[in-house]
Design a protein around this motif. Structure first.
Motif, mmCIF file in Angstrom:
data_model
loop_
_atom_site.group_PDB
_atom_site.id
_atom_site.type_symbol
_atom_site.label_atom_id
_atom_site.label_comp_id
_atom_site.label_asym_id
_atom_site.label_seq_id
_atom_site.Cartn_x
_atom_site.Cartn_y
_atom_site.Cartn_z
ATOM 1 N N ILE A 119 11.676 48.027 -50.997
ATOM 2 C CA ILE A 119 11.503 46.792 -51.769
ATOM 3 C C ILE A 119 11.973 47.013 -53.201
ATOM 4 C CG2 ILE A 119 9.811 45.179 -52.710
ATOM 5 C CD1 ILE A 119 8.161 45.554 -50.200
ATOM 6 N N GLY A 120 11.598 48.166 -53.779
ATOM 7 C CA GLY A 120 12.074 48.494 -55.116
ATOM 8 C C GLY A 120 13.589 48.558 -55.187
ATOM 9 N N SER A 121 14.213 49.108 -54.135
ATOM 10 C CA SER A 121 15.677 49.184 -54.093
ATOM 11 C C SER A 121 16.304 47.793 -54.047
ATOM 12 C CB SER A 121 16.119 49.991 -52.865
ATOM 13 O OG SER A 121 15.640 51.323 -52.940
ATOM 14 N N GLY A 122 15.654 46.875 -53.321
ATOM 15 C CA GLY A 122 16.147 45.508 -53.280
ATOM 16 C C GLY A 122 16.083 44.837 -54.639
ATOM 17 N N LEU A 123 14.993 45.045 -55.357
ATOM 18 C CA LEU A 123 14.855 44.467 -56.697
ATOM 19 C C LEU A 123 15.807 45.135 -57.690
ATOM 20 C CD1 LEU A 123 10.967 44.091 -56.785
ATOM 21 C CD2 LEU A 123 12.668 42.257 -56.580
ATOM 22 N N GLU A 124 16.127 46.411 -57.461
ATOM 23 C CA GLU A 124 17.109 47.094 -58.306
ATOM 24 C C GLU A 124 18.479 46.441 -58.190
ATOM 25 O OE1 GLU A 124 19.342 51.441 -58.629
ATOM 26 O OE2 GLU A 124 17.407 51.309 -57.615
ATOM 27 N N LEU A 125 18.824 46.005 -56.983
ATOM 28 C CA LEU A 125 20.105 45.338 -56.779
ATOM 29 C C LEU A 125 20.222 44.074 -57.622
ATOM 30 C CD1 LEU A 125 20.577 45.595 -52.905
ATOM 31 C CD2 LEU A 125 21.943 46.735 -54.652
ATOM 32 N N VAL A 126 19.111 43.377 -57.801
ATOM 33 C CA VAL A 126 19.120 42.109 -58.516
ATOM 34 C C VAL A 126 19.054 42.306 -60.027
ATOM 35 C CG1 VAL A 126 17.885 39.927 -58.861
ATOM 36 C CG2 VAL A 126 18.068 40.916 -56.569
ATOM 37 N N THR A 127 18.215 43.235 -60.467
ATOM 38 C CA THR A 127 17.937 43.366 -61.896
ATOM 39 C C THR A 127 18.737 44.465 -62.591
ATOM 40 O OG1 THR A 127 16.119 44.932 -61.528
ATOM 41 C CG2 THR A 127 15.589 42.563 -61.474
ATOM 42 N N GLY A 128 19.154 45.472 -61.824
ATOM 43 C CA GLY A 128 19.818 46.621 -62.433
ATOM 44 C C GLY A 128 18.867 47.682 -62.918
ATOM 45 N N LYS A 130 15.957 50.580 -62.420
ATOM 46 C CA LYS A 130 15.700 51.548 -61.368
ATOM 47 C C LYS A 130 14.542 51.090 -60.472
ATOM 48 C CE LYS A 130 18.801 54.705 -61.997
ATOM 49 N NZ LYS A 130 19.790 54.977 -60.942
ATOM 50 N N TRP A 131 14.684 51.384 -59.184
ATOM 51 C CA TRP A 131 13.752 50.870 -58.194
ATOM 52 C C TRP A 131 12.315 51.307 -58.419
ATOM 53 C CZ3 TRP A 131 11.041 54.386 -55.286
ATOM 54 C CH2 TRP A 131 11.540 55.697 -55.254
ATOM 55 N N PHE A 132 12.087 52.513 -58.998
ATOM 56 C CA PHE A 132 10.714 53.019 -59.091
ATOM 57 C C PHE A 132 9.863 52.230 -60.087
ATOM 58 C CE2 PHE A 132 13.553 55.893 -61.506
ATOM 59 C CZ PHE A 132 13.102 55.653 -62.802
ATOM 60 N N TRP A 133 10.492 51.394 -60.948
ATOM 61 C CA TRP A 133 9.711 50.563 -61.854
ATOM 62 C C TRP A 133 9.011 49.422 -61.128
ATOM 63 C CZ3 TRP A 133 8.584 52.453 -66.361
ATOM 64 C CH2 TRP A 133 9.486 53.292 -67.027
ATOM 65 N N PHE A 134 9.456 49.120 -59.931
ATOM 66 C CA PHE A 134 8.939 47.948 -59.224
ATOM 67 C C PHE A 134 7.852 48.278 -58.206
ATOM 68 C CE2 PHE A 134 13.328 46.868 -60.418
ATOM 69 C CZ PHE A 134 13.090 45.708 -61.143
ATOM 70 N N VAL A 135 7.793 49.512 -57.715
ATOM 71 C CA VAL A 135 6.906 49.796 -56.577
ATOM 72 C C VAL A 135 5.437 49.607 -56.937
ATOM 73 C CG1 VAL A 135 8.526 51.284 -55.351
ATOM 74 C CG2 VAL A 135 7.023 52.269 -57.082
ATOM 75 N N GLY A 136 5.037 49.945 -58.164
ATOM 76 C CA GLY A 136 3.645 49.755 -58.585
ATOM 77 C C GLY A 136 3.243 48.290 -58.615
ATOM 78 N N PRO A 137 3.978 47.428 -59.347
ATOM 79 C CA PRO A 137 3.644 45.999 -59.341
ATOM 80 C C PRO A 137 3.701 45.365 -57.954
ATOM 81 C CG PRO A 137 5.088 46.513 -61.183
ATOM 82 C CD PRO A 137 5.016 47.757 -60.335
ATOM 83 N N VAL A 138 4.674 45.775 -57.138
ATOM 84 C CA VAL A 138 4.770 45.228 -55.776
ATOM 85 C C VAL A 138 3.539 45.603 -54.965
ATOM 86 C CG1 VAL A 138 5.996 45.483 -53.571
ATOM 87 C CG2 VAL A 138 7.275 45.070 -55.674
#
Length: 422
Positions: A119-128, A130-138
């Motif tokens: 999921i983090g990798s998917g959000l990285e594609l959109v925002t640019g 790094k994916w690990f910033w998203f895994v906690g909030p997700v």
């Protein structure tokens, strides 16, 4: 049979078939569609990139087998009014239930970490970013939605998110797939007994006939509304499970075709989410990364609550704790503590810096190793008159499950042989 025909007539007369379908479907449809979680989507993509159309016949073969497994779980849950871990504890002892639950937890934790990373990798594609910033909030958002939202709310969310998978179906008609090769490899099995092909086949089967779907299917069946007799309920469960297994495997089938037509034919490999997004370029062009990101994030939101809940149900059933999602989570505090711990452990695993694509692929190989053991357990439970009463598995159903166990064991044996001899 009359109940089954009544359901079909109701769908046929309705001016709003989607609304009627939403009332009929339950855990069977959600299990089938949630089976296409980010780890499964990535596994199918990696399989298509590695072996092309070569494993399409496995998707055809696995569809009725997957249905037989999921309906077996649904039947056990409906008849016994217990989940698999509860049945094992009550009738075969806590040590056996604990052993099976431990294997499931190990398999699930790898998948939870892999799905959060995906999921983090998917959000990285959109925002640019790094994916690990998203895994906690997700993880936090999913925890809140699962703990404080009811099952009906999830059904509506999942129905909408499942539409994202249509992009793979559409892409096949823009990717110039070789339909002759598709038909040939679908109906005429191709065998290549090398380590890469066999390990990919195991991962594919593990992603399709997934252990967590088995546990979740059996556990949530007793929570469904009881309409009519047990036999009528089983007819409804058959329709529910069939809708999920056929829809889920059809999506998987097209994911492999897309990847074969866009990655394999150009002798490329999938090592990141960006590589996997290239699959959708024939349909969306520069927008492919956004379309893939929507599918990856949507499938993760759809699957992770099921995946983490199956862990909680299994542990709670083993120890005899009260379990189940409710509007008052503090009443089942131990169930939700396990849920929280499993999600946190997956979060830590995702943040360890392990390659997400590699983690996903090997997590499904672990699931493929556990699956045949669980199928054997289903056979033992389903033939037990004390548990199933007059609804024991038929001879045909039992033989189908035996065949499934053998089909799952054969590639595992080949993998072990190839590993020892290479």
């Amino acid at each position: 049979m009359a109940f089954h025909r009544a359901l079909l007539r109701r769908v046929g007369r309705s001016s709003r078939p989607l609304r009627v379908f939403a009332r009929i479907i339950g855990p069977g449809f959600l299990s089938g569609m949630a089976g296409n979680d980010p780890s499964a989507v990535t596994t199918y993509s990696v399989d298509g990139a590695m072996v092309g159309y070569g494993h399409l016949w496995l998707m055809l073969l696995s569809t009725p087998l997957y249905y037989a497994v999921q309906f077996a779980c649904a039947k056990i849950g409906r008849v016994s009014q217990r989940g698999l871990s509860q049945v094992l504890r009550d009738y075969y002892g806590r040590p056996i239930a604990g052993f099976v639950t431990l294997l499931l937890v190990i398999s699930n934790q790898a998948l939870i970490g892999a799905d959060l990373a995906a999921i983090g990798s998917g959000l990285e594609l959109v925002t640019g970013l790094k994916w690990f910033w998203f895994v906690g909030p997700v993880a936090l958002v999913l925890w809140y939605l699962t703990v404080y939202r009811d099952f009906e709310s999830f059904k509506k969310i999942f129905l909408v998110l499942s539409l994202a998978f249509l992009s793979y179906v559409l892409t096949t008609f823009f990717a110039h797939a070789s339909w002759h090769a598709v038909l040939l490899n679908t109906f005429f099995p191709q065998f290549h007994l090398d380590f890469a092909n066999v390990s990919s086949a195991i991962a594919l089967l593990g992603a399709t006939i997934s252990p967590y779907s088995m546990f979740w299917q059996a556990q949530v069946e007793p929570l469904q509304k009881r309409l009519g007799s047990v036999r009528q309920q089983l007819w409804a469960a058959m329709l529910d499970v069939a809708s999920g297994t056929c829809s889920g495997n059809l999506v998987s089938f097209f994911i492999i075709i897309c990847t074969s037509a866009t990655v394999f034919v150009h002798h490329q490999y999938i090592t990141s989410a960006a590589d996997a997004a290239r699959v959708l370029e024939p349909l969306a062009g520069p927008l492919a990364r956004y379309l893939f990101a929507i599918g990856l994030v949507g499938s993760g939101i759809m699957a992770l609550p099921v995946l983490v809940s199956s862990t909680s149900y299994a542990v709670a059933g083993t120890f005899g704790w009260q379990s189940g999602h409710s509007n008052h989570p503090w009443r089942d505090i131990r169930f939700y503590l396990v849920f929280t711990a499993a999600l946190l452990a997956g979060l830590v695993m995702a943040l360890l810096g392990i390659d997400p694509i590699g983690l996903i692929f090997w997590a499904n190989i672990v699931a493929g190793m556990l699956a045949p053991l669980l199928v054997i357990i289903l056979i033992v439970i389903g033939r037990n008159r004390t548990i199933m009463h007059d609804q024991r598995f038929s001879l045909a159903h039992t033989l189908a499950l035996v065949l499934i166990a053998l089909i799952l064991i054969v590639p595992l044996s080949l993998l072990l042989y190839l590993y020892c001899t290479k």
